[in-house]
Structures are given as C-alpha cells and as structure tokens.
Design an enzyme around this catalytic site. Structure first.
Site, mmCIF file in Angstrom:
data_model
loop_
_atom_site.group_PDB
_atom_site.id
_atom_site.type_symbol
_atom_site.label_atom_id
_atom_site.label_comp_id
_atom_site.label_asym_id
_atom_site.label_seq_id
_atom_site.Cartn_x
_atom_site.Cartn_y
_atom_site.Cartn_z
ATOM 1 N N GLY A 50 -29.289 -72.892 25.380
ATOM 2 C CA GLY A 50 -30.400 -72.186 26.447
ATOM 3 C C GLY A 50 -31.287 -71.125 25.813
ATOM 4 O O GLY A 50 -31.979 -70.405 26.355
ATOM 5 N N CYS A 51 -31.042 -71.057 24.675
ATOM 6 C CA CYS A 51 -31.609 -70.161 23.834
ATOM 7 C C CYS A 51 -32.612 -70.797 22.925
ATOM 8 O O CYS A 51 -32.413 -71.955 22.402
ATOM 9 C CB CYS A 51 -30.919 -69.296 22.939
ATOM 10 S SG CYS A 51 -29.825 -68.190 23.709
#
Length: 137
Positions: A50-51
């Site tokens: 998610g980064c």
C-alpha cells in the site's frame, strides 16, 4: 493520552521550525536516525503493501507494549516513519487502535505537505502495526 518522550521531542522540534524547508530538513535528520534493518529483515514478510516506496516494518512486544522498527528506500518516507515510530513507541495494542495519524502529522505541521500517496502509505503502515498488535498479521 500522554506522548512518549521521543514524540514530545519531535513535537517540540517540528513546531519550533519556522517553515516547510526547516521541517523538511528535520524530517531528513530524523530519517537518518532510524535504526537500520538488516538485509534479512527487509523481506517480503515484513514489507508493507500500500506504499509507493518500499517499506518494511517489524513489531516486537514486551508485555503489553509495542516497539516497532522500520525502513524505507525513500528518504522522505524514512523521516515520516521516524516521527511515526516516535509517536507509537511503547503504546499498548488498545492505544495503537485509537491513534489518530492525521492529527499527529497535523500537530507536527506536516499534514498539509503530505501528498495523498504518502498519506495512504503512512496509513498502510499504521494498519500493519494494528494488525501485528491484534494478531491479525
């Protein structure tokens, strides 16, 4: 909820900064002070999804309290991780679940400078911390 000592130090330093340039330099400085993870620890199991940048997170608990270590391949993210880790140092699982990430970065004067992708990435890190703390990781 009182702040851990490192979080107090971060809050003092960032609120005394005169503007974004000074805060950016502080962020880089804090990132340089992150405890390094070994290459073995920077593995897929510890990677936070998610980064946009690569981020790895390790959580260890002693009794009720948590300690996290993190690394990233991006300098700004390392700084953001450092001030996040300062804020969560020693929190219990219940306290981690209640932490308002946006409020913390706003207090530091960094909230408005976080791009949506960086903000999403930091929320992914906090979600991973919460998952570790609740045994769901």
């Amino acid at each position: 909820m009182s702040l851990p000592a490192r979080a107090e130090a971060a809050l003092t330093a960032f609120t005394q900064a005169s503007g974004w340039e000074q805060r950016a330099r502080l962020l880089m400085h804090w990132g340089e002070q992150l405890e390094a993870l070994s290459s073995a620890e920077c593995n897929e199991t510890n990677r936070v999804h998610g980064c946009e940048s690569q981020v790895w997170l390790i959580g260890e608990h002693s009794g009720e309290h948590w300690r996290f270590r993190a690394a990233s391949d991006a300098r700004v993210i390392r700084g953001l991780l450092a001030v996040l880790l300062a804020r969560v140092e020693g929190l219990s699982s219940a306290e981690l679940l209640q932490l308002d990430l946006d409020a913390w970065f706003a207090q530091l004067g960094l909230g408005r400078q976080l791009s949506p992708s960086r903000s999403n990435g930091l929320h992914a890190v906090l979600q991973r911390m919460r998952a570790l703390a609740t045994g769901q990781a």
